[in-house]
Design an enzyme around this catalytic site. Structure first.
Site, PDB file in Angstrom:
ATOM      1  N   HIS A  81       0.831  -1.216   0.000  1.00 23.07           N
ATOM      2  CA  HIS A  81       0.000   0.000   0.000  1.00 23.07           C
ATOM      3  C   HIS A  81       0.860   1.258   0.000  1.00 23.07           C
ATOM      4  O   HIS A  81       0.438   2.302   0.503  1.00 23.07           O
ATOM      5  CB  HIS A  81      -0.949   0.040   1.208  1.00 23.07           C
ATOM      6  N   SER A 112      14.642  21.414 -16.909  1.00 25.71           N
ATOM      7  CA  SER A 112      13.428  22.181 -17.157  1.00 25.71           C
ATOM      8  C   SER A 112      13.809  23.478 -17.858  1.00 25.71           C
ATOM      9  O   SER A 112      14.901  23.999 -17.666  1.00 25.71           O
ATOM     10  CB  SER A 112      12.750  22.478 -15.816  1.00 25.71           C
ATOM     11  N   GLU A 132       9.472   8.292 -17.295  1.00 25.56           N
ATOM     12  CA  GLU A 132       8.105   8.757 -17.545  1.00 25.56           C
ATOM     13  C   GLU A 132       7.636   8.388 -18.959  1.00 25.56           C
ATOM     14  O   GLU A 132       6.484   8.011 -19.173  1.00 25.56           O
ATOM     15  CB  GLU A 132       8.015  10.273 -17.352  1.00 25.56           C
ATOM     16  N   LYS A 157      15.838  21.813 -11.637  1.00 26.38           N
ATOM     17  CA  LYS A 157      15.197  20.534 -11.938  1.00 26.38           C
ATOM     18  C   LYS A 157      16.085  19.514 -12.637  1.00 26.38           C
ATOM     19  O   LYS A 157      16.902  19.851 -13.470  1.00 26.38           O
ATOM     20  CB  LYS A 157      13.954  20.770 -12.827  1.00 26.38           C
TER      21      LYS A 157
END
Ligand code: ARG
Length: 462
Positions: A155, A276, A289, A282
């Site tokens: 979980h 970024s 992804e 970043k």
């Protein structure tokens, strides 16, 4: 003029040609189409279905076309409709009437079924090797992290301690099943459809066994209607690739979380991260992804093609031309993702300290604390309740199980002795989990050895 124009009084509409043509994407089957035609011509000659000299002439000219297509010298025009007609038209341009004999005892229906199968056999074999390379990277990562303790989750809540090696071996086992699935599919699809004709075979004395051997097929399709209309293998491959991508996507999700500031369990190499355009600080896990995102694309191909095949009566229907783009896209996607994913995993650095620190919080040794009491004779359910109370006490007094005093322990149960501290030590917790499949050094070593053996045993099989 179309090869099939004889029966028609008019030319097809330009828009029809555009919709009907598959050459813009099936041109990638030119090698399979030509090799298949060479084997077919050779069989026609051997069986005296066409004169041997003509068969030889066809084979020689096809070799020339193959070389020219390899070099991009032959344009693919939609007036040729598909790769099969393009090759045949070129052949006839080169050797005249002999070229017109090639299509004896054959149809584009069994021809396309052959080309597609041959192409997919090679693609599956390539993907299988790429998956095994990723497994190899996981073996290396595991060997370097046998004692890297980290929390394992259920979980997404810290649950019990494990090692990073144990974690990586979980993914290696998932990938092993992917390899086995692909191999299994290869075995089943290894049947020659050529010789099925348009749908009901042929009256010519063809030798399908000979063609199968020439083209490296284990068997011939046993029923001609099935031979031209079976695309199960394409659906199986799409399913196998969907499951593989699902595994990569789960792994990607973990990598994305692990390199967030909230976790910082790993750091991706600069070569496999992106920045970024506005936020100077970043460092983004775009590769993971993208792999996660592209999984949707592969699922889409599976759903798309399953839907194309649904309710198609026997035998060939033009709907089936839609097999190619779906399958090509899925294959291209997987082949684009796997090598980058492997390199990303190979080059990422593992932050052992952060993993260890995360394991020290969250009471992930609570099960071990209960087991400690069980080993002293208490039924598990009673031990479970006592440790639940202990954890509750720790949370309200901002303590951990490690830094409770023995007096505090004893106030919950007189069973607790000095040796509780060793029993709940994270290294002990991991190394006592010697059950087969567990995270103890010996257990993970056995898992690594098993994956290594699998990779060795499968290295040479196609
Ligand atoms: N381009 C077609 C395909 O990909 C080849 C088979 C065409 N057969 C036919 N009878 N129209 O399916």
């Amino acid at each position: 003029m179309k090869l099939w124009s004889g029966r028609f009084d008019k030319n097809t509409d330009q828009l029809v040609d555009e919709l009907n043509a598959s050459i813009t994407y099936d041109n990638r089957l030119f090698r399979e189409d030509i090799t298949g035609s060479m084997a077919h011509a050779s069989m026609l000659g051997k069986q005296n279905i066409i004169p041997q000299e003509e068969a030889d002439k066809i084979i020689e000219a096809l070799a020339g076309i193959l070389a020219d297509m390899e070099q991009g010298k032959i344009p693919f025009n939609i007036s040729d409709e598909d790769i099969h007609m393009c090759v045949e038209a070129e052949l006839t341009r080169r050797i005249g009437d002999s070229g017109k004999r090639l299509h004896t005892a054959r149809s584009r229906n069994d021809q396309v079924a052959l080309d597609f199968r041959m192409y997919m056999k090679n693609q599956v074999a390539e993907i299988r090797v790429l998956v095994m390379k990723l497994m190899e990277a996981l073996v290396n990562l595991s060997e370097k992290n046998m004692d890297t303790i980290m929390p394992a989750y259920t979980h997404l809540q810290r649950a019990q301690p494990t090692t990073f090696a144990h974690y990586m071996m979980a993914y290696a086992n998932m990938l092993k099943r992917d390899v086995l699935r692909l191999e299994d599919c290869l075995i089943r699809m290894d049947e020659l459809p050529l010789g099925s004709g348009a749908l009901t075979g042929t009256t010519y004395p063809i030798d399908r066994q000979y063609v199968a051997e020439k083209l490296g097929f284990a068997r011939v399709c046993e029923n001609s209607l099935d031979g031209v209309s079976d695309r199960d293998y394409a659906i199986e491959i799409l399913s196998d690739l969907s499951i593989l991508m699902m595994h990569l996507s789960r792994f990607s999700e973990e990598i994305i979380m692990w390199c967030s500031w909230e976790f910082k369990f790993i750091e991706l190499d600069d070569a496999y991260s992106t920045g970024s355009s506005i936020m100077p600080q970043k460092k983004n896990p775009d590769i993971a992804e993208l792999v996660r995102g592209k999984t949707g694309r592969v699922y889409g191909s599976l759903m798309g093609f399953l839907t194309v095949m649904k309710a198609l009566p026997l035998a060939y229907n033009k709907d089936m031309q839609e097999d190619k783009e779906q399958v090509f896209d899925a294959v291209d996607t997987v082949k684009a993702c796997l090598p980058v994913f492997t390199a990303m995993v190979e080059t990422m650095s593992v932050n052992k300290t952060n993993m260890r620190n995360a394991a020290a919080r969250g009471f992930i040794n609570a099960t071990d604390c209960a087991d400690y009491m069980v080993k002293k004779g208490l039924p598990f359910r009673d031990a479970y309740t006592i440790v639940g109370r202990l954890v509750n006490y720790c949370i309200s007094s901002e303590k951990t199980l490690e830094n409770l005093s023995l007096e505090e322990y004893k106030s919950f149960s007189p069973m607790f002795e000095e040796d509780v501290y060793n029993a709940i030590d994270l290294e002990t917790c991991v190394n006592m989990r010697r059950s087969q499949g567990g995270p103890a050094y010996e257990s993970v070593s056995a898992q690594v050895a098993s994956i290594k053996k699998f990779l060795e045993d499968n290295a040479n099989e196609a």
